[in-house]
Scaffold this motif. Sequence first.
Motif, PDB file in Angstrom:
ATOM      1  N   CYS A 265       0.946  -1.241   0.138  1.00 40.15           N
ATOM      2  CA  CYS A 265       0.033  -0.018  -0.055  1.00 40.15           C
ATOM      3  C   CYS A 265       0.861   1.304   0.028  1.00 40.15           C
ATOM      4  CB  CYS A 265      -0.879   0.019   1.244  1.00 40.15           C
ATOM      5  SG  CYS A 265      -2.046   1.473   1.307  1.00 40.15           S
ATOM      6  N   ILE A 266       0.289   2.390  -0.525  1.00 41.12           N
ATOM      7  CA  ILE A 266       1.101   3.329  -0.674  1.00 41.12           C
ATOM      8  C   ILE A 266       1.406   4.101   0.843  1.00 41.12           C
ATOM      9  CG2 ILE A 266       0.345   4.077  -2.895  1.00 41.12           C
ATOM     10  CD1 ILE A 266      -1.439   6.150  -1.859  1.00 41.12           C
ATOM     11  N   ASP A 267       0.613   3.830   1.807  1.00 40.56           N
ATOM     12  CA  ASP A 267       0.652   4.333   2.900  1.00 40.56           C
ATOM     13  C   ASP A 267       2.123   4.420   3.582  1.00 40.56           C
ATOM     14  OD1 ASP A 267       0.911   3.855   6.321  1.00 40.56           O
ATOM     15  OD2 ASP A 267      -1.038   3.775   6.034  1.00 40.56           O
ATOM     16  N   VAL A 268       2.531   5.751   4.217  1.00 41.16           N
ATOM     17  CA  VAL A 268       3.752   5.983   4.450  1.00 41.16           C
ATOM     18  C   VAL A 268       4.449   5.072   5.355  1.00 41.16           C
ATOM     19  CG1 VAL A 268       3.207   8.477   4.437  1.00 41.16           C
ATOM     20  CG2 VAL A 268       2.963   7.099   6.746  1.00 41.16           C
ATOM     21  N   ARG A 269       3.933   4.222   6.065  1.00 38.38           N
ATOM     22  CA  ARG A 269       4.277   3.104   7.052  1.00 38.38           C
ATOM     23  C   ARG A 269       4.907   2.035   6.223  1.00 38.38           C
ATOM     24  NH1 ARG A 269      -1.000   2.447  10.868  1.00 38.38           N
ATOM     25  NH2 ARG A 269      -1.666   2.929   8.606  1.00 38.38           N
TER      26      ARG A 269
ATOM     27  N   ALA B 137      -2.244  -3.781   8.221  1.00 46.16           N
ATOM     28  CA  ALA B 137      -3.304  -3.517   9.468  1.00 46.16           C
ATOM     29  C   ALA B 137      -2.529  -3.144  10.600  1.00 46.16           C
ATOM     30  CB  ALA B 137      -4.058  -4.916   9.568  1.00 46.16           C
ATOM     31  N   SER B 138      -3.141  -2.617  11.543  1.00 47.65           N
ATOM     32  CA  SER B 138      -2.521  -2.273  12.828  1.00 47.65           C
ATOM     33  C   SER B 138      -2.817  -3.316  13.808  1.00 47.65           C
ATOM     34  CB  SER B 138      -3.015  -0.872  13.250  1.00 47.65           C
ATOM     35  OG  SER B 138      -2.522  -0.422  14.463  1.00 47.65           O
ATOM     36  N   GLN B 139      -2.377  -3.259  15.139  1.00 46.00           N
ATOM     37  CA  GLN B 139      -2.681  -3.957  16.311  1.00 46.00           C
ATOM     38  C   GLN B 139      -2.989  -3.100  17.550  1.00 46.00           C
ATOM     39  OE1 GLN B 139      -0.167  -7.307  16.599  1.00 46.00           O
ATOM     40  NE2 GLN B 139      -0.972  -8.202  18.627  1.00 46.00           N
ATOM     41  N   SER B 140      -3.788  -3.326  17.993  1.00 47.03           N
ATOM     42  CA  SER B 140      -3.973  -2.494  19.494  1.00 47.03           C
ATOM     43  C   SER B 140      -5.136  -3.152  20.415  1.00 47.03           C
ATOM     44  CB  SER B 140      -4.173  -0.860  19.303  1.00 47.03           C
ATOM     45  OG  SER B 140      -5.196  -0.680  18.551  1.00 47.03           O
ATOM     46  N   ARG B 141      -5.270  -2.789  21.461  1.00 46.93           N
ATOM     47  CA  ARG B 141      -6.347  -3.233  22.253  1.00 46.93           C
ATOM     48  C   ARG B 141      -6.837  -2.008  23.082  1.00 46.93           C
ATOM     49  NH1 ARG B 141      -5.936  -8.437  24.472  1.00 46.93           N
ATOM     50  NH2 ARG B 141      -7.979  -7.835  25.619  1.00 46.93           N
TER      51      ARG B 141
ATOM     52  N   LEU C 198       0.474 -14.133  -4.089  1.00 43.08           N
ATOM     53  CA  LEU C 198       0.375 -14.660  -2.880  1.00 43.08           C
ATOM     54  C   LEU C 198      -0.033 -13.396  -2.191  1.00 43.08           C
ATOM     55  CD1 LEU C 198       0.473 -16.844  -0.866  1.00 43.08           C
ATOM     56  CD2 LEU C 198       2.887 -16.305  -0.493  1.00 43.08           C
ATOM     57  N   ALA C 199      -1.131 -13.457  -1.234  1.00 46.06           N
ATOM     58  CA  ALA C 199      -1.628 -12.409  -0.388  1.00 46.06           C
ATOM     59  C   ALA C 199      -0.725 -12.283   1.113  1.00 46.06           C
ATOM     60  CB  ALA C 199      -2.869 -12.261  -0.016  1.00 46.06           C
ATOM     61  N   ALA C 200      -0.438 -11.277   1.391  1.00 44.00           N
ATOM     62  CA  ALA C 200       0.201 -11.225   2.904  1.00 44.00           C
ATOM     63  C   ALA C 200      -0.084  -9.905   3.543  1.00 44.00           C
ATOM     64  CB  ALA C 200       1.875 -11.092   2.659  1.00 44.00           C
ATOM     65  N   LEU C 201       0.071  -9.768   4.933  1.00 40.79           N
ATOM     66  CA  LEU C 201      -0.387  -8.726   5.637  1.00 40.79           C
ATOM     67  C   LEU C 201       0.818  -8.136   6.437  1.00 40.79           C
ATOM     68  CD1 LEU C 201      -3.124  -7.192   6.471  1.00 40.79           C
ATOM     69  CD2 LEU C 201      -2.894  -8.560   8.440  1.00 40.79           C
ATOM     70  N   HIS C 202       1.073  -6.740   6.396  1.00 41.77           N
ATOM     71  CA  HIS C 202       2.220  -6.045   6.973  1.00 41.77           C
ATOM     72  C   HIS C 202       1.273  -5.503   8.253  1.00 41.77           C
ATOM     73  CE1 HIS C 202       4.485  -2.082   7.291  1.00 41.77           C
ATOM     74  NE2 HIS C 202       4.993  -2.924   8.263  1.00 41.77           N
ATOM     75  N   ASN C 203       1.906  -6.085   9.498  1.00 37.45           N
ATOM     76  CA  ASN C 203       1.154  -5.498  10.825  1.00 37.45           C
ATOM     77  C   ASN C 203       2.373  -4.067  11.041  1.00 37.45           C
ATOM     78  OD1 ASN C 203       0.975  -4.953  13.623  1.00 37.45           O
ATOM     79  ND2 ASN C 203       0.805  -6.974  13.982  1.00 37.45           N
ATOM     80  N   THR C 204       1.681  -2.836  10.924  1.00 38.58           N
ATOM     81  CA  THR C 204       2.409  -1.751  10.773  1.00 38.58           C
ATOM     82  C   THR C 204       2.458  -1.544  12.422  1.00 38.58           C
ATOM     83  OG1 THR C 204       0.350  -0.384  11.131  1.00 38.58           O
ATOM     84  CG2 THR C 204       1.189  -0.694   9.045  1.00 38.58           C
ATOM     85  N   THR C 205       2.291  -2.038  13.393  1.00 36.77           N
ATOM     86  CA  THR C 205       2.396  -1.909  14.988  1.00 36.77           C
ATOM     87  C   THR C 205       3.730  -2.700  15.323  1.00 36.77           C
ATOM     88  OG1 THR C 205       0.200  -1.750  15.205  1.00 36.77           O
ATOM     89  CG2 THR C 205       1.751  -2.139  17.150  1.00 36.77           C
ATOM     90  N   THR C 206       3.905  -3.917  14.569  1.00 40.68           N
ATOM     91  CA  THR C 206       5.025  -4.825  14.966  1.00 40.68           C
ATOM     92  C   THR C 206       6.035  -4.989  13.659  1.00 40.68           C
ATOM     93  OG1 THR C 206       3.757  -6.700  14.444  1.00 40.68           O
ATOM     94  CG2 THR C 206       3.746  -5.937  16.795  1.00 40.68           C
ATOM     95  N   ASP C 207       5.616  -4.427  12.504  1.00 37.87           N
ATOM     96  CA  ASP C 207       6.364  -4.733  11.356  1.00 37.87           C
ATOM     97  C   ASP C 207       6.626  -6.197  10.960  1.00 37.87           C
ATOM     98  OD1 ASP C 207       6.637  -2.189   9.906  1.00 37.87           O
ATOM     99  OD2 ASP C 207       7.674  -1.551  11.955  1.00 37.87           O
TER     100      ASP C 207
END
Length: 842
Positions: free
Chosen positions: A358-362, A539-543, A595-604
């Motif tokens: 994604c073009i997202d800065v992270r 995606a992000s990760q938080s509680r 192949l699809a994958a997911l970048h966790n922007t909180t933990t990279d």
Amino acid sequence: MQPACETPALCPPPRADGAADDADARRRRVDAACDAACAAIAPAWPLDQSVAVNPHWQRTALPVRSVAARLAVLAGIAVYPPRDEMLRWWRAGRIHDADLAKALEHLPAAVEAGWTPQRCVDALREAPAVRPLPLLIDALDDDPRRHARLSWRQAITHQIGQTCAAYFDTCQADWQPARGAGLYRFWFDALHHDHGIGVLMGLPRLHQALTALPPSPELAEAWALQRLGLPEAVWSDYLEAVLLSVQGWASWCAYLGWQARLDERRDTHLRELLAVRLAWGVLLLECKDDDAARPAFATVRAAWGASVQTRQRAEQALLPDAVWQLALEIGYQRELLERLRAPRPPITQTPEVQAAFCIDVRSEPLRRALEAQSPSLQTLGVAGFFGLPAAYTPLGTSATQPQLPALLAPALRIAECMTTAASPQPSEALRDAALQARRRAFAWSARATDASRWPATAFSYVESAGFAYLGALVRWLRPAAQARVNDDHDGLPRRLRPLCRPALLELPLAAKAALAARVLRTMGLQRQPAPLVLLVAHASQSRNNAHAAALECGACGGHSGEVNARALARLLNEPAVRDELVAHGIELPADTVFLAALHNTTTDEVDAFDVDLLPPHARPRWQGLQAALDQAGDQVRRERAARLGLDASLPPQRLLTQLRRRANDGAETRPEWGLAGNAALLIAPRARTRGADLGGRCFLHDYDAAHDADGSLLEALMTAPLIVAHWINWQYHASTCAPQHLGSGNKLLHNVVGGHLGVFEGNGGDLRIGLSRQSLHDGKRWIHEPLRLSVVIEAPQASIDDVLQRHPQLRQLVDHAWLHLLRIDPTGAVWQRQPAAGWVRR
């Protein structure tokens, strides 16, 4: 008590031409003024579908400085950064003398007004000489004892906030009110039954005055404007100021109107809110006698009668702020252009793996770190919804969630089907098992919720279930180091979750192929894709985070882009679609696998999906890529550690564990910094930026003008990703510059309203919109620099101008200084489009 309007001095002045004021004509003029005021309010999306939006979006037909003056005069809202922050940046050397001089050079109005560099520096030690115009409720609130109680503005905002919270809440409250008659009538009835508001406001006779309140919003608007007696030329301005006093709820109503227009419906909630807030002001007149009302009327009429001159003076007073805003941006552009002009080593190796992020800065730091692992790794930048304008329905539910930018309406449907590697066809048996498991889980959850909330069972439930909360308490005291869990899989057994795969529904083969061809061309993958192409959503990760969706993908309606990436990978791997692509001039190599994958922007961390579906020849390549992803993730975690207060020298696993614990900590107010620091969008080939450290501040979209002869792809990028980046940029800008009005305040004081509508800061008041202070400030200083977006495009000037010519609103963003538009050519030469001078060499 005598009604104020019985005194001729307080009645509206007669029309100059002496003609009778025709009721229908007056109604049309009232409608026009109310519609103009409502049209100035930008929408605010709900918490669970958070969309970053420029809160000034509806005003971009005006230059930024005019909007800054207008908002300062109408509501005391700041558009430019605080002067004390500018002074800090100036003293720290963030802004150079040359930056300030160049800013003055580009703002001739400031030079003509006598502003010099030294005078601009001196102005930073003074507050802008701008004061908001008074509303009637402010002028009427002249009781000497008003400091011992809530001001009338505060009390009215609180009452409207509680009313709107009850009216718009359809999922949090167990007992729902009747809403059939509309918001205004709901408020009308609630006010008649609220016997405490008069005491809070120091108006014991308020309920007697309610007899004058019109029963419908249309009558209330006309009644209020007639009683005010303001010149017709300032009606819309006054009404806009009234709405800005409850901007949060006004923005929520504007969102309802936005959604209604997408569905070709009409929504009246914003007009009704205006009638409510406007009626409050005039209602207070009924609690005042003529002697008390006359000075208030005189103050309001005199101030608003001179509102044009007041705005003009405000524009002049804000000239140094415009200069400093531009100087700050010139300083950033100076450093950015140095990096973009630096020579890059040629890429000679054919890529073995391509990863589309994604073009997202992270994504920028991870892309840079990944490419550093091997010259055979190539990354691409694309919009995070991967070109699928879809709505998604999780398995076993009727709920749908948008997976696309807010500018678009869903045109596709994605749902989950159950498949295994052995059988690519959907399995009804597995589907039935998943549905039954989810229904059982949801049923038990619903029973527990009912038992804990209904009066007859609440106490016994707490006594019987109290020990069950010990585990939750332990998790709060010592957060687990577990990886991110997809909430869409709630209620599904762990063994079935990997088999639950998103797929496009109800799309014929020809339409699938056309969609695939468009997406491949947008990503530049129609020519010789690598043997393995990774589609990396994020995606992000938080509680315990009400604003968790604000950290997700800005192009996916506040959700993870996982659904889009997985559905697209499935589509592009489908043999029949590949055969049909030949008719579109695209022939994918037989050994190319998506192949699809997911970048966790909180933990990279980067995790892949549906690996079990990979053909045998692709698995070794994926296994080799995993090591590179782990190394890249560790590098980025070390870059980010200092800003999060972590030790960058920790061993890799310990550092990852600390980041995971932060992500799972329900007391953590800053799980990550999100898009703080965003400052630029680059639409250019990756060769322009490969290897450059852009500090995680740039949106990066790949684009090669050599393969876009008709400019259609450039047009799509300038009218979609550019606008999304602009909205994100201005949400951060506005939340930093006007945190009291356009930010959501302190997370520690947040209370969620209506389950997902938004938050109160405290127990009531206006709905708080924008970003929380903790997303922008580290407790000592602002982490986000409020810069307007610098858009750098590597494309012919004629192509860019052609897009601007066809899209007036986009052209306004450039000409009215809502963003900076720069063009870079293959040699590294840069031009900037100036509102008056056209393209100027930098």
